[in-house]
Motif scaffolding. Structure first.
Motif, mmCIF file in Angstrom:
data_model
loop_
_atom_site.group_PDB
_atom_site.id
_atom_site.type_symbol
_atom_site.label_atom_id
_atom_site.label_comp_id
_atom_site.label_asym_id
_atom_site.label_seq_id
_atom_site.Cartn_x
_atom_site.Cartn_y
_atom_site.Cartn_z
ATOM 1 N N LEU B 23 88.982 34.757 51.390
ATOM 2 C CA LEU B 23 88.147 33.872 50.588
ATOM 3 C C LEU B 23 89.065 33.177 49.582
ATOM 4 C CD1 LEU B 23 84.639 34.739 49.331
ATOM 5 C CD2 LEU B 23 86.110 33.361 47.906
ATOM 6 N N SER B 25 89.516 30.454 46.479
ATOM 7 C CA SER B 25 88.733 29.711 45.482
ATOM 8 C C SER B 25 89.157 28.236 45.517
ATOM 9 C CB SER B 25 88.946 30.296 44.092
ATOM 10 O OG SER B 25 90.227 30.000 43.622
ATOM 11 N N ASN B 27 87.029 24.107 45.234
ATOM 12 C CA ASN B 27 85.702 23.470 45.239
ATOM 13 C C ASN B 27 85.482 22.531 46.428
ATOM 14 O OD1 ASN B 27 87.185 21.347 44.376
ATOM 15 N ND2 ASN B 27 86.288 21.235 42.332
ATOM 16 N N MET B 28 86.486 22.340 47.278
ATOM 17 C CA MET B 28 86.327 21.567 48.520
ATOM 18 C C MET B 28 85.604 20.241 48.242
ATOM 19 S SD MET B 28 87.808 23.383 50.934
ATOM 20 C CE MET B 28 87.207 23.197 52.613
ATOM 21 N N THR B 30 84.379 16.779 48.557
ATOM 22 C CA THR B 30 84.176 16.081 49.830
ATOM 23 C C THR B 30 84.699 14.647 49.847
ATOM 24 O OG1 THR B 30 82.022 15.258 49.146
ATOM 25 C CG2 THR B 30 82.067 17.384 50.290
ATOM 26 N N HIS B 65 87.323 20.585 57.593
ATOM 27 C CA HIS B 65 86.839 19.271 57.174
ATOM 28 C C HIS B 65 85.913 19.469 55.958
ATOM 29 C CE1 HIS B 65 88.605 17.301 60.689
ATOM 30 N NE2 HIS B 65 88.320 18.423 61.323
ATOM 31 N N PRO B 66 85.449 18.360 55.345
ATOM 32 C CA PRO B 66 84.652 18.547 54.119
ATOM 33 C C PRO B 66 83.340 19.302 54.315
ATOM 34 C CG PRO B 66 85.517 16.320 54.219
ATOM 35 C CD PRO B 66 85.799 16.945 55.553
ATOM 36 N N SER B 67 82.897 19.511 55.564
ATOM 37 C CA SER B 67 81.663 20.263 55.779
ATOM 38 C C SER B 67 81.851 21.775 55.654
ATOM 39 C CB SER B 67 81.068 19.945 57.156
ATOM 40 O OG SER B 67 80.582 18.626 57.168
ATOM 41 N N ILE B 68 83.065 22.220 55.310
ATOM 42 C CA ILE B 68 83.262 23.637 55.000
ATOM 43 C C ILE B 68 82.888 23.848 53.528
ATOM 44 C CG2 ILE B 68 85.051 25.422 54.664
ATOM 45 C CD1 ILE B 68 84.333 25.173 57.586
ATOM 46 N N SER B 69 82.115 24.906 53.258
ATOM 47 C CA SER B 69 81.605 25.154 51.911
ATOM 48 C C SER B 69 82.721 25.393 50.906
ATOM 49 C CB SER B 69 80.701 26.387 51.916
ATOM 50 O OG SER B 69 79.660 26.219 52.826
ATOM 51 N N ALA B 70 82.383 25.189 49.639
ATOM 52 C CA ALA B 70 83.310 25.512 48.557
ATOM 53 C C ALA B 70 83.683 26.987 48.646
ATOM 54 C CB ALA B 70 82.659 25.226 47.216
ATOM 55 N N ASN B 71 84.856 27.314 48.128
ATOM 56 C CA ASN B 71 85.387 28.677 48.196
ATOM 57 C C ASN B 71 85.407 29.154 49.655
ATOM 58 O OD1 ASN B 71 85.509 28.731 45.317
ATOM 59 N ND2 ASN B 71 83.288 29.022 45.344
ATOM 60 N N TYR B 73 85.438 30.660 53.101
ATOM 61 C CA TYR B 73 85.439 32.051 53.559
ATOM 62 C C TYR B 73 85.751 32.042 55.033
ATOM 63 C CZ TYR B 73 83.316 36.422 55.230
ATOM 64 O OH TYR B 73 83.086 37.622 55.838
#
Lengths: 273, 107, 158
Positions: B23, B25, B27-28, B30, B65-71, B73
């Motif tokens: 995991l 840290s 903020n990804m 977008t 890609h930007p569709s991966i959640s913040a932080n 995992y």
């Protein structure tokens, strides 16, 4: 013609309000389910009870729970000397584990500070007064992490705030806030969380509004956030003017809502949608 | 606050398949959000690549890609072949790399 | 006269309301003012990833909640059946979606040392849509599976 158009506009605008207020019954959570037993105290339950299995799983395992990124960071800060006084948290408190149980009685009136204070206020006082270090922002990563680390030491212990003595006037102020209609929708906290918990408000299942898991990681926020941030969100959702994090209004409200959660275990850092 | 959390067993039997959880840290960002104050687009900044290198050999990697959640995992599997080092590398847009290493004993 | 003026004013206010609503929905996950990808875009990306080769159904299991509590963080677990030997393994598994601004979500590259071709991650989904997994095997063959997931939008965000 004007009347018709105005009428249509009224319906369009009011439709949103009415749809929001259209509360209907959902399947009541089964409070006898052993999986949620820990999160039920009498007729009270925390948001864990109505979370999906996926969200519960994220809270159940400290590795899956992203909050622990902040907690890890705070653990490193605990021993770090900062400020003119040349102190760290550990200089006064020793091991952080010694704070087991401490957060369960917050917020509380502290004579030497002559005010009702939350865990966040206490951390702020420690930093600025005793360490002579820079203040941390309420919603900043360091403060969120430290508050979570401190409250984590009491995880599983029942919330145990006092509403007597010097806490009493603050409790009453918080209660008044809780039942006060406010904002464009004219909702009080109690309309949702006392009169309609367990019911649906549009697609949303209303909770008891129990604050025993803050700071918590919300899937929506994609980060850890404070209880007062959640209060702001609730106020904004009902189109009321939100107060500032750490304000006397929200501090009193924290005492009142924590009192409502008496007996529920500290869940910090919880994971919620 | 680039900080990684990694869960790897400290030991494994040869041939055993073990699970790795990571995991990071971040903020990804977008690249599609606007700054609320200025109205300007906030430039994209995400972790775009993750690699797991086992004693010098890339055994698993991922493109994000930007569709991966913040932080971000990530849990995946790996076969224990020999004792040594597992290196984890996260590459951010712009090329910055965060790297962490874990030891594993294989018997 | 007053009629006309009032009508214009009312229409403007209604348009503002509608526009505000649209931005609120679109802004929920991916930010304001961007169009969502169409199912055709996802199909085009699948075609690109496979080079137009035949794609068979099967061998892939996707674990997704039926309804996502929040589209910002949706856990997904994928496993692809394979012996994961030097001779026969899964080379790559792609995740595509057909309702986000872009279809690409992630690609996972395996090796025989992976032991198992499985992974879990968390993804952002802007609305109810299909999650499509395409896996390429070491012999060059392709497999696919997809699953629809409902994403609730709005509510008491806070």
């Amino acid at each position: 013609m004007v009347a018709f158009k105005l009428g249509a506009l009224f319906v369009a605008a009011a439709g949103f309000v009415m749809a929001n207020a259209a509360v209907y019954a959902a399947d009541a959570p089964n409070l006898n389910d052993p999986k949620i037993a820990k999160y039920v105290a009498g007729d009270k339950w925390s948001g864990y009870v109505t979370s999906t299995p996926e969200t519960r799983k994220m809270q159940d395992d400290d590795f899956e729970n992203p909050s622990f990124v902040w907690v890890d960071q705070a653990r490193a800060l605990w021993d770090k000397v900062d400020g003119k006084a040349g102190k760290s948290c550990a200089s006064c408190h020793g091991e952080v584990e010694k704070l087991k149980g401490a957060s369960t009685t917050y917020p509380k009136f502290v004579d030497k500070h002559n005010d009702l204070i939350t865990v966040e206020h206490q951390i702020g006082i420690c930093r600025t007064k005793y360490m002579e270090a820079d203040a941390w922002k309420w919603e900043g990563d360091q403060m969120l992490g430290m508050s979570a680390l401190v409250r984590l030491q009491s995880r599983g212990m029942p919330v145990n705030v006092s509403i007597d003595g010097k806490n009493k006037p603050f409790y009453e102020k918080g209660r008044e806030f809780y039942y006060q209609r406010r904002g464009h929708f004219d909702f009080s906290c109690a309309h949702c969380h006392v009169d309609n918990y367990g019911n649906m408000i549009r697609s949303e299942l209303l909770s008891h509004g129990m604050p025993n898991g803050f700071p918590q990681y919300r899937l929506k926020w994609q980060k850890l956030g404070s209880m007062h941030r959640r209060f702001r969100g609730c106020n904004k959702n009902t189109r009321a003017e939100p107060y500032k994090q750490g304000s006397p209004e929200y501090t009193a409200l924290e005492l009142y809502t924590m009192w409502r959660a008496s007996g529920l275990p500290v869940e910090t850092p919880a994971v919620r949608k | 606050m680039a900080k990684a959390r990694i869960k790897v067993p400290s030991s494994a039997k040869k041939g055993e398949i073990f699970e790795i959880k990571t995991l990071m840290s971040h903020n990804m960002e977008t690249g599609r959000r606007k700054d609320k104050k200025t109205g300007e687009l906030i430039p994209r900044k995400i972790i775009n690549k993750f690699e797991c290198v086992y004693n010098g050999k890339t055994v698993f990697s991922a493109d994000f890609h930007p569709s991966i959640s913040a932080n971000p995992y990530l849990a995946f599997s790996c076969r224990a072949t020999e004792s040594g080092k597992l290196e984890f590398r996260w590459t951010e847009d712009g090329g910055a790399v965060t790297s962490e290493t874990k030891e594993i004993q294989v018997s | 006269m007053s009629d006309t003026v009032s009508n214009v004013a009312i229409l403007d206010r209604r348009q503002v309301l509608t526009a505000a609503g649209a931005v609120a929905v679109a802004g929920f996950v991916m930010g304001p003012g961007f169009a969502f990808a169409k199912p055709e875009d996802a199909a085009a990306r699948v075609k690109e990833a496979t080079g137009g080769a035949a794609v068979k159904e099967g061998r892939i299991t996707i674990q997704l909640p039926q309804i996502a509590e929040n589209g910002n963080t949706v856990p997904v677990t994928v496993s692809v059946e394979s012996p994961m030997s030097d001779a026969d393994f899964v080379k790559v598994a792609h995740i595509f979606v057909d309702g986000n601004p872009t279809p690409d979500v992630a690609s996972f590259h395996f090796s025989p040392m992976s032991g198992k071709a499985d992974f879990s991650t968390r993804i952002r989904l802007a609305k109810t849509q299909n999650v499509i997994v395409v896996a390429q095997m070491s012999d060059g063959s392709f497999f696919t599976a997809s699953q629809q997931i409902k994403v609730t939008i709005g509510g008491c965000g806070g």
